[in-house]
Design a protein around this motif. Structure first.
Motif, PDB file in Angstrom:
ATOM      1  N   ARG A   1       0.829  -1.220   0.000  1.00  0.00           N
ATOM      2  CA  ARG A   1       0.000   0.000   0.000  1.00  0.00           C
ATOM      3  C   ARG A   1       0.856   1.260   0.000  1.00  0.00           C
ATOM      4  O   ARG A   1       0.549   2.241  -0.666  1.00  0.00           O
ATOM      5  CB  ARG A   1      -0.943  -0.010   1.198  1.00  0.00           C
TER       6      ARG A   1
ATOM      7  N   LEU B   1       2.250   1.791  -3.459  1.00  0.00           N
ATOM      8  CA  LEU B   1       1.222   2.345  -4.353  1.00  0.00           C
ATOM      9  C   LEU B   1       1.050   3.844  -4.109  1.00  0.00           C
ATOM     10  O   LEU B   1       0.962   4.639  -5.045  1.00  0.00           O
ATOM     11  CB  LEU B   1      -0.118   1.646  -4.142  1.00  0.00           C
TER      12      LEU B   1
ATOM     13  N   ASN C   1       4.054   5.663  -5.494  1.00  0.00           N
ATOM     14  CA  ASN C   1       4.013   5.654  -6.963  1.00  0.00           C
ATOM     15  C   ASN C   1       2.972   6.607  -7.526  1.00  0.00           C
ATOM     16  O   ASN C   1       3.120   7.125  -8.622  1.00  0.00           O
ATOM     17  CB  ASN C   1       3.725   4.242  -7.479  1.00  0.00           C
TER      18      ASN C   1
END
Ligand SMILES: CC(C)(COP(=O)(O)OP(=O)(O)OC[C@H]1O[C@@H](n2cnc3c(N)ncnc32)[C@H](O)[C@@H]1OP(=O)(O)O)[C@@H](O)C(=O)NCCC(=O)NCCS
Length: 201
Positions: free
Chosen positions: A102, A105, A108
Motif C-alpha cells: 500500500r 502504491l 508511486n
C-alpha cells in the motif's frame, strides 16, 4: 596535480556503490524495505529492463574512484519497465511485499509522474568527501545530455523541500518548482516534496 573527473556508464558489478549512493539520495527507502533494502537495490540493479537497473545509471569518477551517481530515464522507459520493476520486487521480497504494497502504491501515485517526452531524474548523490567541487552539476549535465539525445522536451525531478543544497543546485541549473506535495510513508512519517521542471530547447 588537479584530479581527473570522468563519467562512465554503470556495470552490473557496481551494485555496492549504487546502493550506497542510492540510499544517500533517498534514505527513506530503509524505512520501507528495512533489512532487505540493500538486497532489493542490488538485485534490481543487476537486472536489465527495470527502473533501478544499471542500464539507467551513470557514475562520475575522480582519479578512477566512484564519486557520485545519477539514475535517470525517459517517460517511455518508465512506461515499458514499470510493471517488470514491480514483478522483480515481488520476486525478491516474496510475501514481505504485502506489508509495503500500500505504501508503494501511495508513493508511486505521487512520485515520477511523467508526460510524453519527459525525462526523469530519479536519484542523484555524491559521496560527502567529493561534494562542492562540481560532481553533482556534472552528473546533472550528463542526464540532460542523455535527454537531449533522445529528443526529450522536459526534465522532471522531485526533491524533499528541506533539501536546500539540492534545491540550490537544481535552481542554478534552470529548474523551477511547479508543485509541492506530500507522500505518506507511515503514520508518523510524511515526506514533503517539491516537483521541479526544466524545459529543454
Ligand atoms: C545535492 C548534491 C548531489 C550536490 O552535489 P555536489 O557535487 O556537492 O554539487 P556541486 O559541487 O556540483 O555544486 C553545484 C551547485 O549546488 C549547490 N551547492 C552545492 N553544495 C552546496 C552547499 N553546501 N550549500 C548550498 N548550495 C550548494 C550550489 O548551487 C552549487 O553551485 P556553485 O558551486 O556554483 O555555488 C550532494 O550534496 C548530495 O549528494 N547530497 C545528498 C544526496 C541528495 O540530496 N541528493 C539529491 C536528492 S533529490
Amino acid at each position: 596535480m588537479n584530479p581527473t573527473f570522468s563519467l562512465r556508464k554503470a556495470q552490473p558489478e557496481d551494485g555496492t556503490d549504487f546502493s550506497e549512493l542510492f540510499l544517500i539520495s533517498a534514505p527513506f527507502f530503509v524505512e520501507l524495505f528495512k533489512d532487505d533494502t540493500k538486497r532489493v537495490l542490488k538485485n534490481l540493479f543487476v537486472s536489465p529492463r527495470n527502473l533501478f537497473s544499471f542500464e539507467h545509471v551513470d557514475f562520475a569518477e575522480i582519479d578512477g574512484q566512484i564519486a557520485g551517481m545519477i539514475l535517470s530515464y525517459s517517460w517511455e522507459t518508465h512506461r515499458r519497465e514499470y510493471l517488470r520493476t514491480g514483478r522483480l520486487l515481488f520476486k525478491v521480497l516474496g510475501f514481505k511485499m504485502l506489508r509495503i504494497f500500500r505504501v508503494l502504491l501511495r508513493l508511486n501515485a505521487e512520485l515520477g509522474k511523467l508526460a510524453e517526452n519527459d525525462y526523469y531524474i530519479s536519484n542523484l548523490a555524491v559521496y560527502p568527501k567529493f561534494r562542492g567541487i562540481g560532481i553533482g552539476k556534472l552528473l546533472m549535465e550528463k542526464a540532460e545530455g542523455n535527454a537531449m539525445k533522445i529528443g526529450s522536451r522536459r526534465l522532471i525531478l522531485e526533491t524533499e523541500e528541506s533539501n536546500t543544497v539540492a534545491l540550490s543546485l537544481y535552481r542554478k541549473l534552470g529548474f523551477e518548482v511547479v508543485e509541492k506535495f506530500q507522500a505518506k510513508l507511515s503514520k508518523d512519517h510524511i515526506l514533503n516534496f517539491c516537483r521541479m521542471i526544466k524545459p529543454l530547447a
